[in-house]
Design an enzyme around this catalytic site. Structure first.
Site, PDB file in Angstrom:
ATOM      1  N   GLU A 152      -8.399  -6.364   0.905  1.00 52.95           N
ATOM      2  CA  GLU A 152      -7.523  -5.267   1.341  1.00 52.95           C
ATOM      3  C   GLU A 152      -7.368  -4.175   0.288  1.00 52.95           C
ATOM      4  O   GLU A 152      -6.276  -3.959  -0.232  1.00 52.95           O
ATOM      5  CB  GLU A 152      -6.125  -5.819   1.640  1.00 52.95           C
ATOM      6  N   PRO A 153      -8.424  -3.488  -0.052  1.00 54.14           N
ATOM      7  CA  PRO A 153      -8.287  -2.440  -1.075  1.00 54.14           C
ATOM      8  C   PRO A 153      -7.521  -1.224  -0.564  1.00 54.14           C
ATOM      9  O   PRO A 153      -7.686  -0.816   0.583  1.00 54.14           O
ATOM     10  CB  PRO A 153      -9.739  -2.062  -1.380  1.00 54.14           C
TER      11      PRO A 153
ATOM     12  N   CYS B 243      15.814  18.393 -10.132  1.00 49.32           N
ATOM     13  CA  CYS B 243      16.978  18.553 -11.003  1.00 49.32           C
ATOM     14  C   CYS B 243      17.284  17.297 -11.785  1.00 49.32           C
ATOM     15  O   CYS B 243      18.370  16.723 -11.652  1.00 49.32           O
ATOM     16  CB  CYS B 243      18.178  18.955 -10.167  1.00 49.32           C
TER      17      CYS B 243
HETATM   18  N1  LLP Z   1      -2.517  -5.834   0.438  1.00 51.39           N
HETATM   19  C1  LLP Z   1      -1.205  -6.047   0.294  1.00 51.39           C
HETATM   20  C2  LLP Z   1      -0.574  -7.142   1.012  1.00 51.39           C
HETATM   21  C3  LLP Z   1      -0.455  -5.206  -0.531  1.00 51.39           C
HETATM   22  O1  LLP Z   1       0.848  -5.415  -0.663  1.00 51.39           O
HETATM   23  C4  LLP Z   1      -1.077  -4.134  -1.198  1.00 51.39           C
HETATM   24  C5  LLP Z   1      -0.323  -3.220  -2.054  1.00 51.39           C
HETATM   25  C6  LLP Z   1      -2.458  -3.955  -1.009  1.00 51.39           C
HETATM   26  C7  LLP Z   1      -3.152  -4.845  -0.190  1.00 51.39           C
HETATM   27  C8  LLP Z   1      -3.226  -2.838  -1.651  1.00 51.39           C
HETATM   28  O2  LLP Z   1      -3.201  -2.896  -3.028  1.00 51.39           O
HETATM   29  P1  LLP Z   1      -4.073  -1.857  -3.881  1.00 51.39           P
HETATM   30  O3  LLP Z   1      -5.531  -2.154  -3.613  1.00 51.39           O
HETATM   31  O4  LLP Z   1      -3.718  -0.495  -3.450  1.00 51.39           O
HETATM   32  O5  LLP Z   1      -3.675  -2.125  -5.266  1.00 51.39           O
HETATM   33  N2  LLP Z   1       3.144   1.875  -5.329  1.00 51.39           N
HETATM   34  C9  LLP Z   1       2.440   1.092  -6.326  1.00 51.39           C
HETATM   35  C10 LLP Z   1       1.492   0.117  -5.685  1.00 51.39           C
HETATM   36  C11 LLP Z   1       2.152  -0.793  -4.695  1.00 51.39           C
HETATM   37  C12 LLP Z   1       1.187  -1.728  -4.057  1.00 51.39           C
HETATM   38  C13 LLP Z   1       1.803  -2.428  -2.894  1.00 51.39           C
HETATM   39  N3  LLP Z   1       0.933  -3.308  -2.211  1.00 51.39           N
HETATM   40  C14 LLP Z   1       1.727   2.031  -7.281  1.00 51.39           C
HETATM   41  O6  LLP Z   1       1.759   3.245  -7.082  1.00 51.39           O
HETATM   42  O7  LLP Z   1       1.141   1.597  -8.246  1.00 51.39           O
END
Ligand code: LLP
Length: 423
Positions: free
Chosen positions: A280-281, A351
């Protein structure tokens, strides 16, 4: 001193005739003039290429985590490139459906899905629901009692792996709000309960150890731990989550999606996993595909202290520096390869003093008010985590491809701000 590392720019970045940044054949200075700033500029073929990398490795079991970046155009793009889509709320689900993504290509996540969200998902016919808690199983039982068909589900398990990343985005360790914990026995209990239930059809397990993880051995360890738990249970599907890190600043290096996929496939084989593996990227698909363009509004020199360069956006379009202390690079869109001898702090227009975009920025010496400043690697968790703080209007998004700039999300208007305000 050095110019921006070229590797942080989208795949199809180039330099125009006067030294300006060009993204997929579109001059970013023209884009700023046409669409205004702040502006998210995506290289569409970069997005497509990353989706294809994931799909080549895991076929239809490669699932785009839409929380990283979602609009209808993005949902359609990921689907066209063969990916399923992970949605983590009723809102993300509806956007994908509105984009025309078939419901059976959606995987519905969330640690606290409401009955209404579950009803919507089951009614639409989502492909999989990833169940996070016993309370959610209770809600699914209740929906079945109302006459809902039994959805195909995976159980999210928490394998007890501490990924090396920011604590806010680590999810695989025991002390986590997500999933059924393996070490407490909850995960096995959930397998027994869901396996015996008529309200759901249990087809697999899911785990996600965290986000912005650079170390492939963390993923290999997680897959190994998952195998140990999942193999005796013998369910046909196993999704190992997302989390592959990306380079944001000079000196960082991240594995590619292909390298990450190979590590996962190898670890799964070594762990004797026979279930179909899914990934799940999110960030690794979208982050480096975009740059954000801002206009410089003020330059405040404080002798012997620092220079503050204020732009027309800030924590409302990129809250990551404030939330996680995340680092970014910045450069002038008119001189993408220029040296950057000047140090400054790039701040927004909100702000509060914490509203910063680049804490320790390097910039060209001739930076001036009116310049278009760009921050690369802002395609993930920027627009999607944006807000209307200070009633700032959310920026538009353009997709650039072969010299064409397509506006896929327009700038918000004051009418949008007032649309829910009943006076
Ligand atoms: N699958 C699940 C169940 C997840 O919770 C997430 C991310 C992903 C896949 C995708 O992960 P990625 O490949 O994008 O790392 N807002 C934070 C990141 C939060 C990620 C939440 N879950 C940031 O800006 O670093």
């Amino acid at each position: 001193m050095a110019p921006l590392p070229w590797s942080l720019l989208p795949d199809n970045a180039g330099v125009g005739p006067v030294g300006q940044l060009v993204v997929a054949g579109c001059d970013t200075l023209d884009l700023a003039a046409e669409f205004g700033t702040p502006l998210f500029v995506y290289d569409e073929d970069h997005l497509r290429a990353r989706c294809r990398e994931a799909a080549e490795a895991f076929g239809a079991n490669a699932i785009y985590a839409s929380k990283a970046f979602l609009c209808k155009a993005m949902a359609r793009l990921a689907y066209e490139e063969g990916l399923g889509i992970d949605v983590a709320s009723g809102g993300e689900l509806q956007i994908c459906l509105q984009a025309g993504v078939p419901a059976d290509r959606l995987v519905f996540h969330g640690n606290n899905k409401s009955s209404n969200e579950l009803r919507l998902a089951i009614g639409a016919g989502v492909g999989r629901i990833v169940v996070d808690s016993f309370d959610e199983l209770d809600r699914l039982d209740a929906l079945a009692a109302e006459g809902s068909p039994a959805p195909k589900v995976l159980l999210r398990i928490t394998p007890g792996i501490k990924a090396e990343t920011h604590e806010y985005v680590a999810t695989g360790h025991d002390d986590s709000k997500f999933g059924f914990t393996v070490s407490t026995g909850a995960a096995l209990q959930a397998v027994d309960r869901a396996g015996a239930a008529d309200s759901v059809e249990l087809v697999g397990l899911h785990a996600h150890i965290g986000s912005q993880v650079f170390r492939v051995d963390s993923f290999a360890a997680a897959v190994e731990a998952l195998g140990r738990f999942a193999n005796p249970i013998g369910l046909p599907e196993l999704i190992v989550g997302g989390g592959l890190g990306v380079a944001y600043v000079e000196g960082e290096e991240a594995p590619t999606i292909t390298q990450w996929s190979r590590i996962i496939a190898k670890a799964a084989a070594e762990a004797g996993i026979t279930a179909t593996i899914g990934i799940e990227p999110g960030r690794s698909i979208a982050a480096a595909a975009a740059v954000t363009l801002y206009s410089v509004g003020t330059v405040k020199d404080l002798p012997d202290i620092r220079t503050y360069v204020a732009v027309d956006g800030g924590m409302s379009d990129n809250p990551r520096p404030v939330l996680y202390g995340s680092g970014y690079e910045t450069f002038l869109a008119r001189s993408v390869t220029a040296d950057r001898p000047r140090s400054a702090r790039v701040v927004g227009k909100h702000c509060e003093s914490g509203d910063l975009l680049v804490r320790d920025a390097r910039l060209p010496a001739d930076l001036r008010v009116g310049d278009v400043l760009a921050t690369p690697v802002t395609g993930a968790y920027g627009h999607s985590m944006g807000s209307n703080y200070n009633k700032i209007l959310r920026p538009p998004i353009v997709f650039c491809r072969e010299g064409d700039a397509r506006l896929v999300v327009r700038r918000e208007t004051v009418d949008d701000l007032l649309a829910t305000d009943l006076g």
